[in-house]
Design a protein around this motif. Structure first.
Motif, mmCIF file in Angstrom:
data_model
loop_
_atom_site.group_PDB
_atom_site.id
_atom_site.type_symbol
_atom_site.label_atom_id
_atom_site.label_comp_id
_atom_site.label_asym_id
_atom_site.label_seq_id
_atom_site.Cartn_x
_atom_site.Cartn_y
_atom_site.Cartn_z
ATOM 1 N N PRO A 1 46.081 -103.879 5.218
ATOM 2 C CA PRO A 1 44.770 -103.778 4.573
ATOM 3 C C PRO A 1 44.743 -103.010 3.250
ATOM 4 O O PRO A 1 43.738 -103.040 2.556
ATOM 5 C CB PRO A 1 43.936 -103.040 5.625
ATOM 6 N N TRP A 2 45.828 -102.325 2.899
ATOM 7 C CA TRP A 2 45.801 -101.517 1.681
ATOM 8 C C TRP A 2 45.905 -102.394 0.444
ATOM 9 O O TRP A 2 46.561 -103.429 0.435
ATOM 10 C CB TRP A 2 46.903 -100.457 1.688
ATOM 11 N N ARG A 3 45.217 -101.958 -0.597
ATOM 12 C CA ARG A 3 45.261 -102.600 -1.909
ATOM 13 C C ARG A 3 45.451 -101.503 -2.941
ATOM 14 O O ARG A 3 44.793 -100.460 -2.865
ATOM 15 C CB ARG A 3 43.965 -103.367 -2.212
ATOM 16 N N VAL A 4 46.326 -101.726 -3.895
ATOM 17 C CA VAL A 4 46.621 -100.707 -4.908
ATOM 18 C C VAL A 4 46.468 -101.333 -6.285
ATOM 19 O O VAL A 4 46.976 -102.429 -6.537
ATOM 20 C CB VAL A 4 48.062 -100.156 -4.743
ATOM 21 N N ARG A 5 45.760 -100.634 -7.147
ATOM 22 C CA ARG A 5 45.616 -101.046 -8.546
ATOM 23 C C ARG A 5 46.184 -99.931 -9.409
ATOM 24 O O ARG A 5 45.885 -98.758 -9.191
ATOM 25 C CB ARG A 5 44.148 -101.285 -8.922
ATOM 26 N N ILE A 6 46.989 -100.299 -10.381
ATOM 27 C CA ILE A 6 47.590 -99.329 -11.306
ATOM 28 C C ILE A 6 46.693 -99.227 -12.530
ATOM 29 O O ILE A 6 46.356 -100.247 -13.142
ATOM 30 C CB ILE A 6 49.001 -99.787 -11.731
ATOM 31 N N VAL A 7 46.331 -98.005 -12.883
ATOM 32 C CA VAL A 7 45.497 -97.763 -14.062
ATOM 33 C C VAL A 7 46.283 -96.837 -14.984
ATOM 34 O O VAL A 7 46.685 -95.742 -14.577
ATOM 35 C CB VAL A 7 44.151 -97.105 -13.678
ATOM 36 N N ARG A 8 46.507 -97.273 -16.213
ATOM 37 C CA ARG A 8 47.213 -96.433 -17.192
ATOM 38 C C ARG A 8 46.791 -96.827 -18.586
ATOM 39 O O ARG A 8 46.083 -97.808 -18.794
ATOM 40 C CB ARG A 8 48.717 -96.519 -16.997
ATOM 41 N N GLY A 9 47.236 -96.052 -19.554
ATOM 42 C CA GLY A 9 46.925 -96.355 -20.946
ATOM 43 C C GLY A 9 45.433 -96.410 -21.191
ATOM 44 O O GLY A 9 44.659 -95.614 -20.673
ATOM 45 N N GLU A 10 45.016 -97.390 -21.977
ATOM 46 C CA GLU A 10 43.600 -97.540 -22.347
ATOM 47 C C GLU A 10 42.712 -97.871 -21.154
ATOM 48 O O GLU A 10 41.511 -97.592 -21.182
ATOM 49 C CB GLU A 10 43.457 -98.625 -23.419
ATOM 50 N N ALA A 11 43.272 -98.453 -20.106
ATOM 51 C CA ALA A 11 42.473 -98.785 -18.920
ATOM 52 C C ALA A 11 41.874 -97.531 -18.287
ATOM 53 O O ALA A 11 40.835 -97.604 -17.626
ATOM 54 C CB ALA A 11 43.321 -99.544 -17.897
ATOM 55 N N ARG A 12 42.494 -96.367 -18.510
ATOM 56 C CA ARG A 12 41.937 -95.115 -17.981
ATOM 57 C C ARG A 12 40.558 -94.839 -18.586
ATOM 58 O O ARG A 12 39.678 -94.294 -17.918
ATOM 59 C CB ARG A 12 42.878 -93.947 -18.249
ATOM 60 N N LYS A 13 40.363 -95.235 -19.845
ATOM 61 C CA LYS A 13 39.042 -95.033 -20.467
ATOM 62 C C LYS A 13 37.991 -95.899 -19.774
ATOM 63 O O LYS A 13 36.850 -95.475 -19.596
ATOM 64 C CB LYS A 13 39.102 -95.353 -21.958
ATOM 65 N N GLN A 14 38.370 -97.111 -19.373
ATOM 66 C CA GLN A 14 37.441 -97.973 -18.641
ATOM 67 C C GLN A 14 37.093 -97.364 -17.286
ATOM 68 O O GLN A 14 35.941 -97.424 -16.848
ATOM 69 C CB GLN A 14 38.028 -99.376 -18.471
ATOM 70 N N LEU A 15 38.091 -96.771 -16.631
ATOM 71 C CA LEU A 15 37.829 -96.083 -15.378
ATOM 72 C C LEU A 15 36.884 -94.905 -15.626
ATOM 73 O O LEU A 15 35.948 -94.682 -14.848
ATOM 74 C CB LEU A 15 39.132 -95.602 -14.736
ATOM 75 N N GLY A 16 37.089 -94.170 -16.697
ATOM 76 C CA GLY A 16 36.192 -93.072 -17.040
ATOM 77 C C GLY A 16 34.760 -93.547 -17.239
ATOM 78 O O GLY A 16 33.806 -92.876 -16.826
ATOM 79 N N GLU A 17 34.599 -94.709 -17.862
ATOM 80 C CA GLU A 17 33.255 -95.272 -18.043
ATOM 81 C C GLU A 17 32.625 -95.622 -16.695
ATOM 82 O O GLU A 17 31.433 -95.392 -16.477
ATOM 83 C CB GLU A 17 33.299 -96.507 -18.952
ATOM 84 N N LEU A 18 33.420 -96.215 -15.791
ATOM 85 C CA LEU A 18 32.918 -96.515 -14.446
ATOM 86 C C LEU A 18 32.451 -95.232 -13.761
ATOM 87 O O LEU A 18 31.379 -95.194 -13.142
ATOM 88 C CB LEU A 18 34.022 -97.148 -13.588
ATOM 89 N N MET A 19 33.245 -94.173 -13.873
ATOM 90 C CA MET A 19 32.897 -92.902 -13.242
ATOM 91 C C MET A 19 31.617 -92.318 -13.853
ATOM 92 O O MET A 19 30.769 -91.787 -13.130
ATOM 93 C CB MET A 19 34.054 -91.916 -13.372
ATOM 94 N N ALA A 20 31.485 -92.430 -15.171
ATOM 95 C CA ALA A 20 30.281 -91.918 -15.836
ATOM 96 C C ALA A 20 29.050 -92.722 -15.430
ATOM 97 O O ALA A 20 27.972 -92.143 -15.209
ATOM 98 C CB ALA A 20 30.469 -91.941 -17.354
ATOM 99 N N ARG A 21 29.182 -94.045 -15.289
ATOM 100 C CA ARG A 21 28.043 -94.860 -14.845
ATOM 101 C C ARG A 21 27.627 -94.490 -13.424
ATOM 102 O O ARG A 21 26.441 -94.449 -13.107
ATOM 103 C CB ARG A 21 28.371 -96.352 -14.943
ATOM 104 N N THR A 22 28.612 -94.204 -12.582
ATOM 105 C CA THR A 22 28.295 -93.764 -11.221
ATOM 106 C C THR A 22 27.496 -92.475 -11.261
ATOM 107 O O THR A 22 26.473 -92.339 -10.585
ATOM 108 C CB THR A 22 29.583 -93.560 -10.399
ATOM 109 N N LEU A 23 27.957 -91.515 -12.047
ATOM 110 C CA LEU A 23 27.246 -90.247 -12.160
ATOM 111 C C LEU A 23 25.826 -90.466 -12.672
ATOM 112 O O LEU A 23 24.865 -89.900 -12.139
ATOM 113 C CB LEU A 23 28.002 -89.286 -13.082
ATOM 114 N N ALA A 24 25.667 -91.311 -13.683
ATOM 115 C CA ALA A 24 24.342 -91.564 -14.260
ATOM 116 C C ALA A 24 23.404 -92.204 -13.235
ATOM 117 O O ALA A 24 22.209 -91.903 -13.215
ATOM 118 C CB ALA A 24 24.470 -92.450 -15.495
ATOM 119 N N ARG A 25 23.937 -93.075 -12.366
ATOM 120 C CA ARG A 25 23.100 -93.683 -11.323
ATOM 121 C C ARG A 25 22.726 -92.668 -10.251
ATOM 122 O O ARG A 25 21.604 -92.645 -9.765
ATOM 123 C CB ARG A 25 23.826 -94.868 -10.670
ATOM 124 N N LYS A 26 23.694 -91.849 -9.849
ATOM 125 C CA LYS A 26 23.451 -90.883 -8.764
ATOM 126 C C LYS A 26 22.643 -89.684 -9.240
ATOM 127 O O LYS A 26 21.902 -89.093 -8.470
ATOM 128 C CB LYS A 26 24.784 -90.404 -8.184
#
Length: 190
Positions: A48-73
């Motif tokens: 059942p495990w799934r792994v996604r690798i995030v590196r380079g510029e994709a980390r900024k996209q992850l940061g945006e996802l995290m910021a949107r979560t914070l803004a919603r919560k």
């Protein structure tokens, strides 16, 4: 890089370290991480495990996802708090996003599927340590957010069990007081 650490040494010396920088884990280390994850206990062989690798510029996209979560919560979150959240994805050169894709209905309980993914995540942490890298397993609100889960190919009913931040230690891991086995182990006699 110590590529010959014994299994016992890896198990008894691994510690979370959030002070990470370059270099990121190399391709061989990642290959070994994923091979180790594939050996996780897995009742029903659901894998059942799934792994996604995030590196380079994709980390900024992850940061945006995290910021949107914070803004919603927390709609009252300040600009500084949102910027701080965006920066969290840049705390390490590489992030392994670990999810569990649940099979329901199944004779295998959800908790067992989730524990299998947790065991796979721990196998990756141990492999990183054994290969001379450092890592820390984090969650936070984004791990439990449906938008974030969707971004990583998970459904609402699935779980994102953690973000494994990985890289090269920039300082020693904090020395934490560990419990003595006698604090949590007892002989059961019926």
């Amino acid at each position: 890089m110590n590529t010959h650490m014994s299994a016992i040494d890896a198990l008894t010396t691994r510690a979370s370290n959030g002070k990470l920088g370059d270099p990121e884990p190399d391709a061989e280390t990642l290959r070994l991480c994923f091979e180790a994850a594939a050996r996780a206990p897995d009742h029903g062989t659901l894998r059942p495990w799934r792994v996604r690798i995030v590196r380079g510029e994709a980390r900024k996209q992850l940061g945006e996802l995290m910021a949107r979560t914070l803004a919603r919560k927390q709609p009252q979150a300040s600009h500084e708090e949102l910027e701080n959240m965006r920066g969290k994805a840049l705390r390490a050169p590489l992030i392994l996003v670990v999810g569990v894709q649940l099979t329901e209905p199944s004779k295998i309980p959800v908790i067992e599927q989730t524990l299998a993914a947790g065991a796979a995540a721990y196998a990756m942490l141990l492999t990183l340590h054994a290969r001379g890298f450092a890592a820390v397993w984090r969650t936070g609100d984004a791990a439990y957010d449906d938008e974030t889960k969707r971004a990583f190919g998970l459904r609402q009913e699935d779980a994102l069990i953690g973000f494994i931040y990985a890289g090269t230690a920039k300082q020693p891991a904090p020395a934490l007081l560990r419990p003595a086995p006698s604090d949590f182990v007892q002989e059961w006699t019926g």
